[in-house]
Structures are given as C-alpha cells and as structure tokens.
Scaffold this active site. Structure first.
Site, PDB file in Angstrom:
ATOM      1  N   CYS A  72       0.829  -1.207   0.000  1.00  0.00           N
ATOM      2  CA  CYS A  72       0.000   0.000   0.000  1.00  0.00           C
ATOM      3  C   CYS A  72       0.868   1.263   0.000  1.00  0.00           C
ATOM      4  O   CYS A  72       2.085   1.199   0.083  1.00  0.00           O
ATOM      5  CB  CYS A  72      -0.905  -0.004   1.226  1.00  0.00           C
ATOM      6  SG  CYS A  72       0.024   0.065   2.765  1.00  0.00           S
ATOM      7  N   ALA A  75       3.274   1.653   2.843  1.00  0.00           N
ATOM      8  CA  ALA A  75       4.495   0.858   2.638  1.00  0.00           C
ATOM      9  C   ALA A  75       5.455   1.611   1.717  1.00  0.00           C
ATOM     10  O   ALA A  75       6.674   1.567   1.898  1.00  0.00           O
ATOM     11  CB  ALA A  75       4.160  -0.512   2.066  1.00  0.00           C
ATOM     12  N   ARG A 106      13.175  -3.865   6.047  1.00  0.00           N
ATOM     13  CA  ARG A 106      13.747  -3.604   4.718  1.00  0.00           C
ATOM     14  C   ARG A 106      15.272  -3.550   4.687  1.00  0.00           C
ATOM     15  O   ARG A 106      15.871  -3.327   3.651  1.00  0.00           O
ATOM     16  CB  ARG A 106      13.115  -2.361   4.082  1.00  0.00           C
ATOM     17  CG  ARG A 106      11.962  -2.773   3.167  1.00  0.00           C
ATOM     18  CD  ARG A 106      11.298  -1.615   2.479  1.00  0.00           C
ATOM     19  NE  ARG A 106      12.158  -0.861   1.611  1.00  0.00           N
ATOM     20  CZ  ARG A 106      12.419  -1.162   0.338  1.00  0.00           C
ATOM     21  NH1 ARG A 106      11.907  -2.234  -0.200  1.00  0.00           N
ATOM     22  NH2 ARG A 106      13.209  -0.402  -0.384  1.00  0.00           N
ATOM     23  N   HIS A 205       5.138   6.328  -2.819  1.00  0.00           N
ATOM     24  CA  HIS A 205       6.419   6.919  -3.217  1.00  0.00           C
ATOM     25  C   HIS A 205       6.191   8.361  -3.674  1.00  0.00           C
ATOM     26  O   HIS A 205       6.899   9.282  -3.267  1.00  0.00           O
ATOM     27  CB  HIS A 205       7.057   6.157  -4.386  1.00  0.00           C
ATOM     28  CG  HIS A 205       7.240   4.683  -4.154  1.00  0.00           C
ATOM     29  ND1 HIS A 205       7.020   3.743  -5.140  1.00  0.00           N
ATOM     30  CD2 HIS A 205       7.610   3.987  -3.053  1.00  0.00           C
ATOM     31  CE1 HIS A 205       7.267   2.543  -4.661  1.00  0.00           C
ATOM     32  NE2 HIS A 205       7.618   2.657  -3.407  1.00  0.00           N
TER      33      HIS A 205
END
Lengths: 500, 513
Positions: A72, A75, A106, A205
């Site tokens: 999503c 994230a 990550r 992003h």
C-alpha cells in the site's frame, strides 16, 4: 556482455491462456491485459537497442480476492522513501499493525546510535484506540510529538506517516505538524500515505516525494556550496549496504555524493540535495518525481544508472563520467580496469556453475529489469519477469532488457505465479518473502530480491561477487536433490555442486 | 580492494574493511551534519538513568517498540487452523501483504490470505462491490472449503457490515448459497492480535453452531489453543498426551500442519486444520478448554451460552501448569493420566533437580502475550528463578491482577513487578535501572540485548532471526524440558564467554558444569 537467446513464447502464451481460463469471466477480462509475451521490438534511440516490447496494462487497481502481492501507499512512503532517513523519527500514525509488520524489515543499513541520534530500527506508533477514531487523533499527535522531543531530543525531525483511518476520520495532521514545527523549531513532515490511496506502494512513493518538495525544500537556510563534481544518489535504499558499495565507486571516479536518498541518509542530505550538480537515480520508479522537480526548479539534471552486474556498472560509470568530462572519464576507465580482474575471477568461478540456468523474476518497480543483465553476466537466462507496481514507462524501459518470448506479468496473482512457475520450471525464482516458501516447496531454488535474502550488498563490483555467490549457493545446494523419498520413485538427479 | 572471488565478503565483514570505514567516516564528517559525539554519548548515558526511566514510564501517548500486533493478524492465523480455509480480509490490500509476510518470516512457510483490495472509491461508496467480486474470485481460483472473512481498520472506520455484505454476495452468486463464509469484525484500533484470534474463532463457531441442536457427548473435549507461534510443536505434543490418555477430543483451530508442510515437490496451499465436520460436531462436546485465556474470552463465553462447560489456562508450560491441564482433562473425560505421563513428569523434575544450582536466584525479565508471560513467570519460579519484570503491551488490568496473585503465591515472586500496557522502550529503561540476568521474549528483544547486554531467550512469536524453534513444543512436560535446556544453554554459553580469556579468567572455564 548481453547474452543472445530467445524464449519459448509459444509455451508462455499457452500458460497465459490456461491461467485466464480459471478466472470468472469478468476477472479474466481484466487480468488478460496484464499478461503478455515480449515481442521483438523496433530499434530505439539513445537508450540503446530495444530488444522487445512488453505491452501490458499497469498501475491500475488490483482485482479483489485474487491474492495480489502488492502493498500500500504507507508501505511506499514509510517503508521505502522516508523510513531509511535515519536521524528523523517516523511516526506510524494510526493503529499499531502497519508499523509493527514493517519494523526493521527492509534492511536499510545505517551507522548511528539507535534510539539516541538515529532511529531506523525502531517502531514509533500512535497506537490508535477506538476513542481516537471517534474523537480524532490530532490532540494525541500533538502530545506524541512533545513526548518525542522530550525522550529523543537529538532527533533532527519527525515525519507523520498516515495510516488508513487518518484520512477517513478527517484529522488535520498538516495543521498539527505546522504548529509543532514552529514550537519545537524542527522539521515536521506530514505524509498523507493512507493505505487506501492509489493502487499499490507506488502512490506512496509519489506522495512521499511531494512531501519532501513541500515540507523540506526551502524551509531552512542551507549553508552549503557544492563543487563541480557533487552529485546525489537518488533511489538507493542501502539494502544490505547497496548504497555504500555504490558510493565507493562514485568517489573513486572523482565524484562527491552530497546526499544519498534515502538509505543511511540524514535530513541534512535531503536539504542540501538541490545544490548538487547531478541527480543519479537508481530506483526510477520510487523517486523520479523529485528528480523532475529538482530539474525544473533548481536546474539539477538527472540521469538513470544501473549498478547491478559488471556490464551495467561499466556502461553506467562511462555514462556518468561523460557528463563530467575527460578528467572524470579517465578516472572511470581506471576504475573499470582496476575492478576488471575481480569481475573476471568472479565470472570464471561462477559462470561454469550457472551457465544456461533459467530465472523467473517478480519484484517491485525497478529490479524486474535492472537485475537482468547481472544474471546474464553469469550466463543465466531470464525467461519471465514482472512488476508489482510499475507504470507504463517502466515497461517501456523493460524492452531494453528482455528477450523475445519472455513471459511478462504485471501485478501477478498468487495463482498465476504458481501456475507459471509450475509450467516453466525455471532453475531459480527471484521474488519476495511471500513467494519464497511456496516456490521452495515445489523444489525450485529461490532468492529474495527485495531483501537480498538477508545477504548483500548486490550493488557495485563488491556486490556482484556476493550476488554471484548467492545465486550459486541457492541453485547448487544439495537439498534440492533430496525431495523425493527413494522408496517412492527412482533416485532423483540432484545437481548439487560443493561450495568452492 | 577488499573483495575477491576466492573469499567473497558479504555485508558483515565487507563494511569492516578499512576502505569502507574510511568512506563512512568521511560521509559522516562531510555530509551528515551529525550532533557532536559528546552530546550523543551524554544522551546515551542519560537514557540509562532513573531520571530518564521516570520520564519514559510517564509517557501517555507515544508508543515505542510495542510487543503486540493488530487484530486481523490474529484472525488470519486463526483461519489458517481450519480445513482448506482461505482468509479473506476486507479492506486495504497492503495490510494482507503485511500479515502474510509476518507469518512467513516467523514460520518459514507459505502464508495465504486474500484481500478485497479496497481503494479510495471504496472508501467513499463502501466495499460491497469488492466483497461481491472478491469472494467470487477467491472461490473460483483457490478452491477453498471455507472462506473466513475479517476486516482491516479501513473497512471498520467506514462501517462496512460483513454480515449483510456476505449475504449480498451470496445473492449475486459469488459463492453458492450453502458455502461457508464465517466472519469476524476485527478493528485494528481495539485490543490486539489475540482479540482478533478470539473474534475469528468465535465467528466460525457461531457460523456452524447457531440454531443447531446440541446433544451432549459426555467426556468429549474441545481444545482451543489460542494465537501461538509454537503451534507446530505445541499442538502435536498436546495431541500426543491426549492420545496417551485415550481422551476423545477436538482441536478447534489447529495450524500445526498448515505451518509445517513438507518439502517433497508439491506446494500445498492448504494442509491439515480442524475438519469442518469436526467443528460442527464439536457443539456436542461436554467441555471446551482454552489453552490461552486472554485469547478466547469471547469464544468461551459463547461456548458457555450453548451449554458447554469451559475452563481456561495460561499457556500450560512448566510443571504445575501441565499438571493442572492434565488433571482437568482427566476430570472431564474420566480418563486416568497414564503411568507413562507420570514418568515423563518425573524426567522433567529430574532435569530441573540436576540443574537447580544454575537456575536458583536468577533474575528474569519476561515480555510477550499475556498468557505466555504468566506461564513463563510461573515456570521460572518453579526453577527457583525470580521474574523481576513481567511486561505485556496487550495486558489488561485483569491480567495485571492475575499476575500479581501468581507472584504473591511464591517467595520467588516477591520482588517482581508487572507492567501492563508498556512497550519495549519502557523495558529498556527497566533493564538499565533494575538489571536482570536473562530476558525472555521474541526477536524484537535483540535490540534490548544489544543495548543493555541482557542475554535474550527467544520463546515467543515472532522469531525471525533464529530458525525452527517453533517446530518444538514448549507446552507439556516435554516442552518444559526444552524450555529448561534453552535457558541453561544461554546461561552456560554466557559463562563460557565470560571466562574464556586465556591466562586471565580461564580458571573458571570449567569442563564440567
């Protein structure tokens, strides 16, 4: 040293037909647009030869109930873009889960004293309760920011990463951030990355990029003058140390990296970035937005590059050096020559063990194309690839990498991926944690291509050696030859080779 | 150049090489604008003080490093314990990617679940269409016997009603009318994963039991294990004990096979789990026992409503907790506890007696889910240890009261403190100001181990950075033996490390301990 090969397009077309036949009609019609077989393409201009066309629909909504692998917007923002900025506190604003599941997953490596001046592997959450949903969470957010200032005074800023409920209950995180930033004289960035926005990580992003533009740039007097060779690395998240293995090469060719976005970054690196001369962008998908902005607003040019595998590294170093002229070009040639023996030794050692092995990839928004040549440098063949959250411009760029007949799958579903892998039986699959164990159950070697399977770095020359070693140890481990109980079938033909 | 083909260095050794150390030092100096080292050191030392602890424990709004997850994770785990059941989580799709990753990272196994993939338009108009299309797709693609529906917080905030949505979907033939689609509303902003577990199990029981006639089968027992990262080892061990006793029992929710499928070339999306027919028949059981009280409060209430006797335990681990569990089973089933089990018990006691000198007086900090913390504190006290800090981020005031009662029952609990609702950043202060010998928790505890030097023992979900522990039982006498050995190994390894310096401390580096 791009390999010359063609994939079995007829088989791949048949596999697509087979999976589509299992869907309800409405879903089959929608999924059909996301699956294709790469076809021979036309010659292209500057970017080099386009090997094929990958004509699929992308960046549109996932179908309900099919087991999409996508995440999503949260994230994409907290997990990818903002999370690695190490000297800021990133609040997962909303219920506890999002921050919990993404906590330390990550592998964005950094150096610092965690909990004191850096905060990367920590989970800060506002842990929303029912009353916060009913009465709103702005007051709580104010108090949280005050408590952060008291307990973590060396933080250099705060981001507020909105989870789904925030946008639904009408909280004004912008107002809270503005007021508290003034009060504490700190950078506080509200990010509207609620998970329901957009169709995947990708919008997260974009929203995160925009929040840098709107809440960081030009907010402080930045006392920093860049020299002629100063660049930013954009879209390297330092997974397993990728950005470090890249930075060392850029420094060796005579460049200075002002900001690394965002692996191992500090807020200062973000703030100073517009002063640099060139933006070098690795993960185009997650950070092209801010590069375009810096180009328009500050005149900073940007350039895509690829540090996976020696062929791409060499080409990229030369391309980057060309931008700066003969002095840097000469250094780049020296660096390429310096590392050539390492590259030759790695290829001499591993290529005979990997030659001709087939690979299927399914990753995020960059690696499904970017890593292809690294495999080919080892003599391996890419038979299928696809993205979770690419856009049309990514698929255009993919044509430069994949060969005719390659199976292409966008936003693949669990069902499709399983059937494709079963049908193709590649020697290796490179994808994520959710895909790893189903694939290994089938007896097919697997490497996680998001987290480097807890290894890395994979970028740069130092990383290529590790990549080659890891691919070898995945494929040539003896366990794959032990799957069949000997009293059930004829003895299996393991293809293990002892480690060297 | 540090890298070579002969000896490939990955991140751990590579970045310790001089080239990289110098590069990173220069990066910090020239580009990072860090705080001066002295200020960082001062702040680090300050966080070790009682003064910082008081500020830290006084926090009201900020939560840092909590030891809990959200409800739908519990619901997805619960659904994985039923025959050919697909979890369908109604709401945003990113959540489902997170649950699947989280479970896979712990179990090192596939974790399947689907989402209704709601986006901005669904936030405005509601997610009915997503439910209708989604159920049809899941039913056709993944061939489940049951689809268990839960919710993300998005669907909860906009108020989607699962019952009517599922009815609507059936009206539109997404799934056949008689296909089983139990559901549970699992808001992430209420409780934690243990409540999501409770909700989903209750939802499934209600789905099959509502309106059915109950004919009590005397002596039969249902067992509900609760959210348990060690379900693979634990459920199998408990079944072995129950089989030895000859008890007629049904595990309601059993993910032990689902999260431990063999590698033989076939990917099994579904494996094991409670059979749907067995769930139906479980209505007739005389009693339902919960292995984890705080995971099943609503479910047990419902079992009582249908007329079953109920009893709950706090993760039966250790001697007395296992004794009580077996005696309860024996009392309900009328089956005696066989001699073989008594011998097993004796072997655990034997091991504890052999090792008591190494365990007596050791201080522990324990955190995790409420039932687990209760169980560990109790077992630690049985070995002569002192559970100095007992912390559950998802612990309630009822849990706190129960813990205090337990701790008051033994002289080894007299200095113990109970911390309900606190997080692991609070635990950091506790460990600095009132240190202990050992920390028991999950992988997140490794940051506490690094910062405070307290050795961490991983006995609780999630365990990401050690492999296969969850395949071994912690419950029962056999499980007690494993827990005991794990604790002892940690103690001996530490002692060996601390006495291994040649010519300085190695007189204590004893061969026999």
């Amino acid at each position: 040293m791009s390999l010359d090969y063609e994939n079995d397009g007829a088989l791949h077309a048949k596999l697509i037909e087979e999976v589509l036949s299992q869907y309800p009609d409405k879903a089959a019609k929608r999924r059909k647009k996301h699956l294709s077989v790469a076809k021979s393409g036309d010659e292209a201009g500057e970017e080099g030869e386009v090997l094929s066309e990958c004509d699929v629909k992308s960046n549109i909504k996932s179908i309900p109930g099919v087991m999409t692998i996508r995440g999503c917007a949260y994230a994409g923002s907290k997990g990818v873009v903002w999370g690695p900025v190490k000297d800021m506190v990133h609040i997962s604003h909303g219920p506890v889960g999002c921050g919990q599941y993404s906590w330390s997953q990550r592998r964005n490596y950094y150096v610092g004293t965690t909990g004191i001046d850096t905060f990367g592997t920590m989970q800060f959450t506002s842990d929303f309760q029912e009353k916060d949903i009913v009465f709103g969470g702005d007051k709580k957010l104010e108090q949280i920011i005050d408590e952060i200032e008291e307990l973590f005074p060396l933080n250099n800023g705060i981001t507020v990463q909105s989870e789904c409920p925030i946008g639904l209950i009408g909280d004004d995180t912008e107002a809270v951030s503005r007021n508290k930033a003034k009060e504490h004289e700190k950078t506080i960035v509200p990010v509207r990355c609620e998970g329901f926005r957009g169709v995947s990580q990708s919008l997260g992003h974009h929203i995160a990029n925009d929040s840098i533009r709107d809440w960081v740039f030009e907010k402080k007097d930045v006392e920093f003058e860049a020299g002629p060779y100063e660049v930013n690395v954009i879209g390297d998240y330092n997974i397993g140390g990728d950005a470090w293995a890249s930075r060392i090469l850029l420094e060796e060719i005579g460049l200075r990296v002002v900001g690394n976005w965002s692996g191992d970054a500090t807020l200062a690196e973000i703030e100073r970035a517009p002063k640099a001369k060139l933006n070098l962008i690795h993960c185009y998908r997650s950070m092209n937005y801010i590069c375009r902005h810096m180009e328009e607003k500050y005149g900073v040019a940007w350039m895509e590059y690829n540090f996976f595998g020696p062929s791409q590294i060499e080409a990229s170093l030369r391309k980057i050096a060309k931008h700066f002229g003969p002095e840097i070009e000469e250094k780049a040639e020296k660096v390429i020559a310096k590392y050539r023996p390492l590259v030759d030794a790695v290829i001499a050692k591993y290529r005979p063990r990997l030659e001709g092995n087939t690979v299927m990839l399914y990753v995020g928004g960059l690696r499904p194309r970017h890593v292809i040549t690294a495999y080919e440098d080892l003599g391996m063949v890419i038979v299928g690839t696809g993205y979770e959250f690419a856009h049309n411009d990514d698929y255009q760029r993919t044509g430069h990498y994949v060969k005719n007949g390659t199976l292409i799958y966008d936003d693949v579903t669990g069902y499709e991926l399983e059937k494709f892998i079963e049908g193709v039986r590649p020697n290796l699959v490179g994808s994520g944690i959710k895909e790893k164990y189903p694939v290994q159950k089938m007896g097919i070697p697997f490497r996680q291509m998001h987290s480097w399977d807890y290894s890395g770095p994979y970028h740069g020359y130092d990383g290529f050696a590790i990549f080659a070693r890891d691919v070898d140890l995945a494929i040539n481990n003896p366990v794959w030859g032990l799957y069949q109980a000997p009293w059930k079938t004829s003895p299996s033909h393991g293809r293990a080779m002892a480690a060297e | 150049m540090p890298q070579s083909a002969e000896k490939v260095l990955d991140h751990a050794p590579l970045f310790r090489e001089p080239e990289y150390r110098q590069m990173l030092a220069e990066k910090k100096l020239n580009f990072e604008c860090p705080h001066p080292d002295q200020i960082v050191t001062d702040q680090r030392e300050f966080t070790k003080t009682w003064e910082y602890r008081e500020k830290n424990l006084a926090r009201e709004a900020l939560v840092v490093n909590p030891a809990k997850a959200c409800q739908p994770l519990g619901a997805v785990f619960a659904a994985a314990g039923f025959e050919r059941t697909m979890s369908f989580v109604h709401g945003s799709q990113g959540c489902v990617a997170y649950y699947r990753s989280h479970l896979s990272r712990h179990f090192k196994e596939p974790a399947s679940a689907v989402s209704s993939s709601m986006t901005e338009d669904a936030a405005v108009f509601g997610g009915l269409k997503n439910m209708v299309d989604g159920l049809a797709n899941t039913y056709q693609l993944y061939d489940p016997k049951m689809i268990a529906v839960s919710t993300t917080c998005m669907a909860e905030v906009i108020g989607d009603d699962l019952h009517s949505f599922i009815e609507n979907a059936k009206d539109e033939n997404s799934v056949p009318r008689d296909f089983d689609v139990p559901f549970a509303h699992t808001p992430a902003f209420v409780g934690s994963h243990v409540d999501g577990y409770d909700g989903m199990v209750k939802g499934i029981l209600e789905h099959f039991w509502k309106g059915q006639e109950r004919t009590e089968a005397a002596g039969t027992i249902n067992i509900i294990p609760g959210f348990d990262g060690f379900c693979v080892g634990n459920n199998r061990e408990l079944k072995r004990l129950l089989d030895l006793m000859g008890v007629s029992y049904t595990f309601i929710q059993d993910a032990s096979d689902q999260f431990d499928t063999p590698s033989d070339g076939e990917y099994r999306m579904y494996d094991g789990g409670t059979k749907i027919d067995d769930v139906k028949a479980a209505l007739n059981a005389e009693a339902t026992l919960s292995l984890q009280h705080y995971n099943t409060r609503k479910t047990l209430e419902y079992c009582e409503q249908v007329g079953q006797a109920t009893a709950s335990f706090h993760y039966p681990l250790g001697v007395q907790a296992t004794d009580e569990f077996l005696m309860k089973v024996s009392a309900i089933s009328g089956k005696e506890i066989p001699e073989t089990i008594r011998l097993e018990r004796g072997r655990l006691i034997d091991a504890m007696a052999d090792s008591q000198s190494w365990l007596h007086g050791k201080k522990y900090a324990i955190y995790g889910d409420p039932d687990f913390v209760y169980a560990m504190a109790r077992f630690v006290m049985e070995t002569g240890g002192e559970p100095t800090h007992c912390l559950a981020t998802n612990g309630s005031s009822a849990w706190e009261a129960e813990m205090k009662e337990l701790l008051a029952s033994s002289p080894f609990g007299k200095d113990a403190q109970v911390w309900s609702g606190k997080d692991l950043w609070a635990m950091r202060s506790l460990l600095f100001t009132e240190p202990v010998d050992l920390l028991i928790g999950n992988s997140y505890g490794k940051y506490l181990e690094r910062d405070t030097g307290t050795p961490l023992i991983r006995l609780m979900f999630p365990i990401f950075d050690r492999h296969h522990h969850h395949r071994f039982a912690l419950m029962g006498y056999q499980g007690g033996l494993r827990v005991l050995t794990t604790i002892l190994d940690k103690i001996f390894d530490k002692l060996d490390r601390e006495t291994s310096e040649t010519g300085v401390t190695d007189y204590s580096y004893d061969l026999t301990r």
